[in-house]
Design a protein around this motif. Sequence first.
Motif, PDB file in Angstrom:
ATOM      1  N   ALA A 188       0.827  -1.207   0.000  1.00  0.00           N
ATOM      2  CA  ALA A 188       0.000   0.000   0.000  1.00  0.00           C
ATOM      3  C   ALA A 188       0.862   1.258   0.000  1.00  0.00           C
ATOM      4  CB  ALA A 188      -0.930  -0.010   1.211  1.00  0.00           C
ATOM      5  N   LEU A 189       1.959   1.241   0.759  1.00  0.00           N
ATOM      6  CA  LEU A 189       2.864   2.391   0.781  1.00  0.00           C
ATOM      7  C   LEU A 189       3.479   2.623  -0.597  1.00  0.00           C
ATOM      8  CD1 LEU A 189       4.661   1.795   4.206  1.00  0.00           C
ATOM      9  CD2 LEU A 189       3.195   3.738   3.634  1.00  0.00           C
ATOM     10  N   GLY A 190       3.824   1.525  -1.269  1.00  0.00           N
ATOM     11  CA  GLY A 190       4.350   1.648  -2.623  1.00  0.00           C
ATOM     12  C   GLY A 190       3.343   2.282  -3.564  1.00  0.00           C
ATOM     13  N   LYS A 191       2.134   1.842  -3.488  1.00  0.00           N
ATOM     14  CA  LYS A 191       1.079   2.411  -4.345  1.00  0.00           C
ATOM     15  C   LYS A 191       0.868   3.892  -4.042  1.00  0.00           C
ATOM     16  CE  LYS A 191      -1.610  -1.791  -5.350  1.00  0.00           C
ATOM     17  NZ  LYS A 191      -0.621  -2.757  -4.830  1.00  0.00           N
ATOM     18  N   ASP A 192       0.890   4.247  -2.746  1.00  0.00           N
ATOM     19  CA  ASP A 192       0.745   5.655  -2.360  1.00  0.00           C
ATOM     20  C   ASP A 192       1.869   6.507  -2.946  1.00  0.00           C
ATOM     21  OD1 ASP A 192      -1.516   5.059  -0.944  1.00  0.00           O
ATOM     22  OD2 ASP A 192      -0.567   5.142   1.040  1.00  0.00           O
ATOM     23  N   VAL A 227       5.736  -2.003  -5.591  1.00  0.00           N
ATOM     24  CA  VAL A 227       6.797  -2.892  -5.107  1.00  0.00           C
ATOM     25  C   VAL A 227       6.199  -4.266  -4.791  1.00  0.00           C
ATOM     26  CG1 VAL A 227       8.351  -1.095  -4.236  1.00  0.00           C
ATOM     27  CG2 VAL A 227       6.497  -1.937  -2.767  1.00  0.00           C
ATOM     28  N   ASP A 228       5.047  -4.555  -5.386  1.00  0.00           N
ATOM     29  CA  ASP A 228       4.365  -5.826  -5.105  1.00  0.00           C
ATOM     30  C   ASP A 228       5.258  -7.024  -5.403  1.00  0.00           C
ATOM     31  OD1 ASP A 228       2.322  -4.079  -4.640  1.00  0.00           O
ATOM     32  OD2 ASP A 228       0.830  -5.131  -5.853  1.00  0.00           O
ATOM     33  N   ASN A 229       5.951  -7.004  -6.550  1.00  0.00           N
ATOM     34  CA  ASN A 229       6.796  -8.146  -6.919  1.00  0.00           C
ATOM     35  C   ASN A 229       7.918  -8.348  -5.913  1.00  0.00           C
ATOM     36  OD1 ASN A 229       5.254  -8.664  -9.188  1.00  0.00           O
ATOM     37  ND2 ASN A 229       6.592  -7.533 -10.580  1.00  0.00           N
ATOM     38  N   LEU A 230       8.468  -7.248  -5.438  1.00  0.00           N
ATOM     39  CA  LEU A 230       9.534  -7.343  -4.435  1.00  0.00           C
ATOM     40  C   LEU A 230       8.981  -7.915  -3.132  1.00  0.00           C
ATOM     41  CD1 LEU A 230      12.144  -4.603  -3.586  1.00  0.00           C
ATOM     42  CD2 LEU A 230      10.840  -5.688  -1.776  1.00  0.00           C
ATOM     43  N   ILE A 231       7.851  -7.405  -2.687  1.00  0.00           N
ATOM     44  CA  ILE A 231       7.284  -7.853  -1.416  1.00  0.00           C
ATOM     45  C   ILE A 231       6.891  -9.333  -1.486  1.00  0.00           C
ATOM     46  CG2 ILE A 231       5.465  -7.445   0.287  1.00  0.00           C
ATOM     47  CD1 ILE A 231       7.585  -5.225   0.011  1.00  0.00           C
ATOM     48  N   ASP A 232       6.469  -9.798  -2.658  1.00  0.00           N
ATOM     49  CA  ASP A 232       6.068 -11.203  -2.811  1.00  0.00           C
ATOM     50  C   ASP A 232       7.251 -12.130  -3.114  1.00  0.00           C
ATOM     51  OD1 ASP A 232       3.393 -10.681  -2.336  1.00  0.00           O
ATOM     52  OD2 ASP A 232       2.909 -10.379  -4.458  1.00  0.00           O
ATOM     53  N   TYR A 233       8.424 -11.562  -3.337  1.00  0.00           N
ATOM     54  CA  TYR A 233       9.613 -12.347  -3.710  1.00  0.00           C
ATOM     55  C   TYR A 233      10.161 -13.067  -2.477  1.00  0.00           C
ATOM     56  CZ  TYR A 233      14.186 -13.098  -6.064  1.00  0.00           C
ATOM     57  OH  TYR A 233      15.314 -13.628  -6.650  1.00  0.00           O
ATOM     58  N   ASP A 234      10.511 -14.330  -2.641  1.00  0.00           N
ATOM     59  CA  ASP A 234      11.023 -15.126  -1.520  1.00  0.00           C
ATOM     60  C   ASP A 234      12.532 -14.904  -1.386  1.00  0.00           C
ATOM     61  OD1 ASP A 234      11.635 -16.931   0.434  1.00  0.00           O
ATOM     62  OD2 ASP A 234      11.023 -18.708  -0.688  1.00  0.00           O
ATOM     63  N   LEU A 254      13.043  -1.851   3.865  1.00  0.00           N
ATOM     64  CA  LEU A 254      11.689  -2.288   4.214  1.00  0.00           C
ATOM     65  C   LEU A 254      11.390  -1.984   5.680  1.00  0.00           C
ATOM     66  CD1 LEU A 254      11.411  -5.705   2.323  1.00  0.00           C
ATOM     67  CD2 LEU A 254      10.570  -3.449   1.607  1.00  0.00           C
ATOM     68  N   CYS A 255      12.401  -2.132   6.510  1.00  0.00           N
ATOM     69  CA  CYS A 255      12.250  -1.777   7.925  1.00  0.00           C
ATOM     70  C   CYS A 255      11.920  -0.295   8.055  1.00  0.00           C
ATOM     71  CB  CYS A 255      13.539  -2.116   8.681  1.00  0.00           C
ATOM     72  SG  CYS A 255      13.577  -1.544  10.393  1.00  0.00           S
ATOM     73  N   ASP A 315       6.459   4.693   7.780  1.00  0.00           N
ATOM     74  CA  ASP A 315       5.421   4.846   6.747  1.00  0.00           C
ATOM     75  C   ASP A 315       5.980   5.583   5.524  1.00  0.00           C
ATOM     76  OD1 ASP A 315       3.528   3.526   8.267  1.00  0.00           O
ATOM     77  OD2 ASP A 315       2.711   5.353   9.133  1.00  0.00           O
ATOM     78  N   ASP A 316       7.220   5.235   5.172  1.00  0.00           N
ATOM     79  CA  ASP A 316       7.900   5.934   4.080  1.00  0.00           C
ATOM     80  C   ASP A 316       7.309   5.538   2.734  1.00  0.00           C
ATOM     81  OD1 ASP A 316      10.034   7.567   2.936  1.00  0.00           O
ATOM     82  OD2 ASP A 316      10.836   5.657   2.206  1.00  0.00           O
ATOM     83  N   ARG A 317       6.954   6.553   1.953  1.00  0.00           N
ATOM     84  CA  ARG A 317       6.421   6.322   0.613  1.00  0.00           C
ATOM     85  C   ARG A 317       7.110   7.246  -0.394  1.00  0.00           C
ATOM     86  NH1 ARG A 317       2.568   8.299   3.934  1.00  0.00           N
ATOM     87  NH2 ARG A 317       1.280   6.426   3.939  1.00  0.00           N
ATOM     88  N   ASP A 318       8.308   7.706  -0.026  1.00  0.00           N
ATOM     89  CA  ASP A 318       9.079   8.586  -0.910  1.00  0.00           C
ATOM     90  C   ASP A 318       9.353   7.855  -2.223  1.00  0.00           C
ATOM     91  OD1 ASP A 318      11.050  10.032  -2.264  1.00  0.00           O
ATOM     92  OD2 ASP A 318      12.072  10.634  -0.427  1.00  0.00           O
ATOM     93  N   PRO A 319       8.891   8.380  -3.363  1.00  0.00           N
ATOM     94  CA  PRO A 319       9.095   7.674  -4.630  1.00  0.00           C
ATOM     95  C   PRO A 319      10.563   7.480  -4.990  1.00  0.00           C
ATOM     96  CG  PRO A 319       8.195   9.883  -4.985  1.00  0.00           C
ATOM     97  CD  PRO A 319       8.083   9.592  -3.526  1.00  0.00           C
TER      98      PRO A 319
END
Length: 377
Positions: free
Chosen positions: A191-195, A200-207, A341-342, A348-352
Amino acid sequence: MATLTPVSVALPDNKVPTKNAIRDIVATFLTKEWPSVDPETLTTSFHTSFANNHCTVERQKPTGTSTEALKVFMKFHKEAAADMDIFKHLIPTKQEEALFCHEYGRSGLGAKVYGFFKTQDGTLGRVEEFLDARNMEPEDAENALIRADVARGLAMFHVMEPSLAKKAVEPFYEAVMSGLERYHRMDKLKALGKDGGVSVDNLIDYDFTTRLKKVVDKLESVGGKVGWCIHDVQFMNVLVKNDPKEGQSKIVLIDFEFVMRNYRAFDIGGHFMQKMFKWFDEESRIADCRKYTEEEKRHFCEEYARQWNKLTGDSDTGDQVFVESEYGYMLAIAFDVHNMLCFMSEEDDRDPLNLLGLDKLFDEFVDQYARLGLEVP
C-alpha cells in the motif's frame, strides 16, 4: 579516548545542539584553547539521518600558534528503529564502536577519536578529528588509483584485530532472513508503494529468504573467507582525501555502527553494487553512471588479494576474491532491502525516490541470481 565521559550539557527536544553545547562538549576533550572560544564565533553544519546525526564545527584561527584542532567532527547517536533490534546482539555497543574507531584511528587508517561522551539527556556521541576529504563519487571507482586504494583499505580493515569479541557469521544471516520473512507479502508495504506511485508488489512477494540461504551456502562452498566487515559500504562512507601525503592512501573508511564478522565478500560485492546508488541525493537515489565493469572488478580483487596476502600470509588469488564477490553482491543487496523495508514499515515511508531505489536493488538481485544460475526450481 574511548572512555565514556559525562558532559554537563543537555540537548533540546529536537536534539539539535546549540553552539554553546557544541563548544562545551568539544572543550571537555580539547582543554587548552576550546574552553575560551566564543560559541557565537563557531561555524557549524548539522545534518540529520535515519541512523545518526552529525556536525562539523570550526573555530576561528587564534592569534599566534594554535596547538589544538581548529575543526572537528561530531557524531550524535540516535536510537535504532525497533525492527533493527534483531541485530542488537550482533552489532557493537556505542562504547565498543567508539573503541573500535579509536583503534582504527590509532592505526593511522582513520580519524583520531578525541572523546566519547554522554549528555545529560542521555545522548551518546563522539568528537573526532576532521578529515580534509570528500565523499567518494561513482566516477572515482573508474580511477584505477582510487579503486586500488579502496581495495587495499577494505583488506586492511577486514584483517584488523580489534578489541571486539569475534562472533559467528551464521546469526547475522538468521537475523536478516527472519527480518525479510516478516516483510514477505506484507500488505502495508504494498500500500505504501502504491501511495508513492511505485509498485513494489513483486519485491514484497519475492522469496528472498530461500534465495539468500542458497547464496550463503554457495559462498561457503567456494571457501568464502571471513573478516571484520563494515556492512554499510555506500560511497558516502568512503572518504577521498583532498591532499594526501606522498605514499599515503587516498581513502579513509568511516561509519562503523554495523561492524561485525562476516564474509569479506559482503563488503567487496557491496562496494561494487553501491556504485549505482546515491542514497542522499535529492533528485534520484540511482546514480547516473555505468556499473562496475568486470575488468574493474578483477583489478579491485587483485589489489585486495595482494594486500590480504601481505597481511595474513595467505596465498589467495584475485580470481578467488572475484568469485566470492559475485555472491557477496547479493548478500549486500538483501541486507539493504531488509533495512529499507524496515524503514518503510517504521516510518510509513512512501518517498518515490526511495521506492525507485528499492526497486533497482530488487532488479539487481534478481539479475545476479539468474546470471549465476541459482534460480530456485
